[in-house]
Design a protein around this motif. Structure first.
Motif, PDB file in Angstrom:
ATOM      1  N   MET A   1       0.853  -1.175   0.000  1.00 17.09           N
ATOM      2  CA  MET A   1       0.000   0.000   0.000  1.00 17.09           C
ATOM      3  C   MET A   1       0.894   1.232   0.000  1.00 17.09           C
ATOM      4  SD  MET A   1      -2.932   1.084   2.801  1.00 17.09           S
ATOM      5  CE  MET A   1      -4.213   0.010   2.207  1.00 17.09           C
ATOM      6  N   ASN A   2       0.626   2.156  -0.869  1.00 16.06           N
ATOM      7  CA  ASN A   2       1.441   3.363  -0.922  1.00 16.06           C
ATOM      8  C   ASN A   2       0.577   4.607  -0.898  1.00 16.06           C
ATOM      9  OD1 ASN A   2       0.330   3.216  -3.429  1.00 16.06           O
ATOM     10  ND2 ASN A   2       2.245   3.099  -4.536  1.00 16.06           N
ATOM     11  N   GLY A   3      -0.557   4.523  -0.222  1.00 20.77           N
ATOM     12  CA  GLY A   3      -1.505   5.617  -0.217  1.00 20.77           C
ATOM     13  C   GLY A   3      -1.327   6.588   0.930  1.00 20.77           C
ATOM     14  N   LEU A   4      -2.419   7.254   1.218  1.00 22.67           N
ATOM     15  CA  LEU A   4      -2.448   8.316   2.212  1.00 22.67           C
ATOM     16  C   LEU A   4      -3.253   7.864   3.431  1.00 22.67           C
ATOM     17  CD1 LEU A   4      -1.887  11.305   2.926  1.00 22.67           C
ATOM     18  CD2 LEU A   4      -4.007  11.866   1.704  1.00 22.67           C
ATOM     19  N   PHE A   5      -2.661   8.003   4.602  1.00 23.02           N
ATOM     20  CA  PHE A   5      -3.308   7.597   5.848  1.00 23.02           C
ATOM     21  C   PHE A   5      -3.689   8.820   6.667  1.00 23.02           C
ATOM     22  CE2 PHE A   5      -1.050   3.892   4.549  1.00 23.02           C
ATOM     23  CZ  PHE A   5      -1.856   2.839   4.941  1.00 23.02           C
ATOM     24  N   LEU A   6      -4.748   8.677   7.435  1.00 23.20           N
ATOM     25  CA  LEU A   6      -5.176   9.715   8.367  1.00 23.20           C
ATOM     26  C   LEU A   6      -4.868   9.227   9.782  1.00 23.20           C
ATOM     27  CD1 LEU A   6      -6.591  12.388   8.986  1.00 23.20           C
ATOM     28  CD2 LEU A   6      -8.781  11.163   8.883  1.00 23.20           C
ATOM     29  N   ILE A   7      -4.135  10.031  10.526  1.00 25.83           N
ATOM     30  CA  ILE A   7      -3.832   9.729  11.924  1.00 25.83           C
ATOM     31  C   ILE A   7      -4.715  10.629  12.775  1.00 25.83           C
ATOM     32  CG2 ILE A   7      -2.076   9.708  13.741  1.00 25.83           C
ATOM     33  CD1 ILE A   7       0.035   9.609  11.450  1.00 25.83           C
ATOM     34  N   VAL A   8      -5.594  10.019  13.564  1.00 25.93           N
ATOM     35  CA  VAL A   8      -6.514  10.779  14.416  1.00 25.93           C
ATOM     36  C   VAL A   8      -6.148  10.474  15.857  1.00 25.93           C
ATOM     37  CG1 VAL A   8      -8.915  11.313  14.930  1.00 25.93           C
ATOM     38  CG2 VAL A   8      -8.287  10.456  12.643  1.00 25.93           C
ATOM     39  N   GLU A   9      -5.502  11.440  16.486  1.00 26.09           N
ATOM     40  CA  GLU A   9      -4.943  11.228  17.827  1.00 26.09           C
ATOM     41  C   GLU A   9      -4.772  12.582  18.500  1.00 26.09           C
ATOM     42  OE1 GLU A   9      -3.709  10.169  21.037  1.00 26.09           O
ATOM     43  OE2 GLU A   9      -3.382   8.351  19.856  1.00 26.09           O
ATOM     44  N   ASP A  10      -5.298  12.721  19.713  1.00 21.51           N
ATOM     45  CA  ASP A  10      -5.160  13.999  20.417  1.00 21.51           C
ATOM     46  C   ASP A  10      -3.791  14.160  21.072  1.00 21.51           C
ATOM     47  OD1 ASP A  10      -6.054  11.940  22.217  1.00 21.51           O
ATOM     48  OD2 ASP A  10      -6.474  13.476  23.711  1.00 21.51           O
ATOM     49  N   ASN A  11      -3.076  13.083  21.274  1.00 19.07           N
ATOM     50  CA  ASN A  11      -1.768  13.134  21.914  1.00 19.07           C
ATOM     51  C   ASN A  11      -0.684  13.350  20.854  1.00 19.07           C
ATOM     52  OD1 ASN A  11       0.789  11.493  22.747  1.00 19.07           O
ATOM     53  ND2 ASN A  11      -0.220  12.086  24.665  1.00 19.07           N
ATOM     54  N   GLN A  12      -0.050  14.522  20.883  1.00 18.18           N
ATOM     55  CA  GLN A  12       0.927  14.876  19.849  1.00 18.18           C
ATOM     56  C   GLN A  12       2.086  13.886  19.755  1.00 18.18           C
ATOM     57  OE1 GLN A  12       4.286  16.129  19.774  1.00 18.18           O
ATOM     58  NE2 GLN A  12       4.094  16.267  17.561  1.00 18.18           N
ATOM     59  N   PRO A  13       2.685  13.447  20.864  1.00 21.88           N
ATOM     60  CA  PRO A  13       3.774  12.468  20.724  1.00 21.88           C
ATOM     61  C   PRO A  13       3.326  11.163  20.045  1.00 21.88           C
ATOM     62  CG  PRO A  13       3.857  13.495  22.887  1.00 21.88           C
ATOM     63  CD  PRO A  13       2.563  13.928  22.253  1.00 21.88           C
ATOM     64  N   THR A  46      -9.508  11.901   0.324  1.00 22.97           N
ATOM     65  CA  THR A  46      -9.529  10.470   0.035  1.00 22.97           C
ATOM     66  C   THR A  46      -8.352   9.834   0.753  1.00 22.97           C
ATOM     67  OG1 THR A  46     -10.479  10.879  -2.137  1.00 22.97           O
ATOM     68  CG2 THR A  46      -9.484   8.728  -1.780  1.00 22.97           C
ATOM     69  N   PHE A  47      -8.657   8.973   1.685  1.00 20.55           N
ATOM     70  CA  PHE A  47      -7.627   8.297   2.465  1.00 20.55           C
ATOM     71  C   PHE A  47      -7.716   6.801   2.217  1.00 20.55           C
ATOM     72  CE2 PHE A  47      -8.617  12.218   4.695  1.00 20.55           C
ATOM     73  CZ  PHE A  47      -7.346  12.745   4.900  1.00 20.55           C
ATOM     74  N   ASP A  48      -6.574   6.143   2.339  1.00 24.61           N
ATOM     75  CA  ASP A  48      -6.524   4.698   2.146  1.00 24.61           C
ATOM     76  C   ASP A  48      -6.636   3.933   3.456  1.00 24.61           C
ATOM     77  OD1 ASP A  48      -6.072   4.480  -0.780  1.00 24.61           O
ATOM     78  OD2 ASP A  48      -4.362   5.736  -0.272  1.00 24.61           O
ATOM     79  N   GLY A  49      -6.530   4.632   4.567  1.00 23.67           N
ATOM     80  CA  GLY A  49      -6.642   3.998   5.866  1.00 23.67           C
ATOM     81  C   GLY A  49      -6.582   5.038   6.970  1.00 23.67           C
ATOM     82  N   MET A  50      -7.031   4.646   8.166  1.00 18.25           N
ATOM     83  CA  MET A  50      -7.062   5.581   9.291  1.00 18.25           C
ATOM     84  C   MET A  50      -6.614   4.883  10.567  1.00 18.25           C
ATOM     85  SD  MET A  50     -10.177   7.999  10.703  1.00 18.25           S
ATOM     86  CE  MET A  50     -11.404   6.690  10.726  1.00 18.25           C
ATOM     87  N   PHE A  51      -5.739   5.581  11.298  1.00 15.26           N
ATOM     88  CA  PHE A  51      -5.345   5.200  12.654  1.00 15.26           C
ATOM     89  C   PHE A  51      -6.162   6.088  13.586  1.00 15.26           C
ATOM     90  CE2 PHE A  51      -1.830   4.041   9.999  1.00 15.26           C
ATOM     91  CZ  PHE A  51      -1.350   2.866  10.545  1.00 15.26           C
ATOM     92  N   LEU A  52      -6.993   5.498  14.431  1.00 11.92           N
ATOM     93  CA  LEU A  52      -7.969   6.254  15.211  1.00 11.92           C
ATOM     94  C   LEU A  52      -7.811   5.985  16.700  1.00 11.92           C
ATOM     95  CD1 LEU A  52     -10.613   8.000  15.180  1.00 11.92           C
ATOM     96  CD2 LEU A  52     -11.864   5.833  14.966  1.00 11.92           C
ATOM     97  N   ASP A  53      -7.629   7.057  17.465  1.00  7.08           N
ATOM     98  CA  ASP A  53      -7.655   6.962  18.922  1.00  7.08           C
ATOM     99  C   ASP A  53      -9.125   6.908  19.352  1.00  7.08           C
ATOM    100  OD1 ASP A  53      -6.902   6.999  21.608  1.00  7.08           O
ATOM    101  OD2 ASP A  53      -6.520   9.149  21.646  1.00  7.08           O
ATOM    102  N   ILE A  54      -9.395   6.367  20.492  1.00  9.11           N
ATOM    103  CA  ILE A  54     -10.774   6.281  20.978  1.00  9.11           C
ATOM    104  C   ILE A  54     -11.111   7.446  21.895  1.00  9.11           C
ATOM    105  CG2 ILE A  54     -12.381   4.941  22.407  1.00  9.11           C
ATOM    106  CD1 ILE A  54     -11.991   3.778  19.634  1.00  9.11           C
ATOM    107  N   ILE A  55     -10.287   7.700  22.886  1.00  7.49           N
ATOM    108  CA  ILE A  55     -10.609   8.733  23.865  1.00  7.49           C
ATOM    109  C   ILE A  55      -9.969  10.048  23.436  1.00  7.49           C
ATOM    110  CG2 ILE A  55     -10.415   9.426  26.271  1.00  7.49           C
ATOM    111  CD1 ILE A  55     -10.302   6.443  26.958  1.00  7.49           C
TER     112      ILE A  55
END
Length: 128
Positions: A1-13, A46-55
């Motif tokens: 996979m060489n696409g674009l991912f979305l990182i959804v996370e409130d913690n900057q580190p 358009t994203f190919d995948g997402m990393f999602l935090d819950i809280i």
């Protein structure tokens, strides 16, 4: 996979670490600091995948997953959460019931991100 991912996370580190790992794997990403930002970005991009935090503040991961189901937004998603350690609740299983492909307990590691990319890539291939 060489696409674009979305990182959804409130913690900057944590956002930075996931981003560094994706970059080391030759992958691109964009970042959202909360669920509200993520929903806006998903509608516009358009994203190919997402990393999602819950809280998170301003719409948590469950709200994002529920919105995606209602809005018929199909996006391979994995969740990273420390909720089980903090609350003794298996939020990963709850997220999977709302459409997430897999849940991972924090801390974020190279192995977990690499596996998550593989999980999302497998979903993309099975949709073809």
């Amino acid at each position: 996979m060489n696409g674009l991912f979305l990182i959804v996370e409130d913690n900057q580190p944590s956002r930075a670490l996931i981003g560094e790992i994706l970059t080391s794997l030759g992958l691109s990403f964009q970042e959202a600091k909360n669920g509200r930002e993520a929903m806006d970005m998903i509608e516009k991009g358009t994203f190919d995948g997402m990393f999602l935090d819950i809280i998170m503040p301003e719409s948590d991961g469950f709200e994002v997953l529920s919105w995606m189901m209602k809005a018929d937004q199909v996006l391979p998603t994995v969740v990273f959460t420390e909720a089980k350690a903090r609350f003794d609740v298996d939020f990963s299983s709850m997220a999977e019931s709302l459409g997430a492909l897999k849940g991972y307990d924090k801390p974020v590691t190279l192995e977990k991100v690499r596996e998550a990319v593989g999980v999302m890539e497998g979903m993309k291939r099975s949709d073809i």
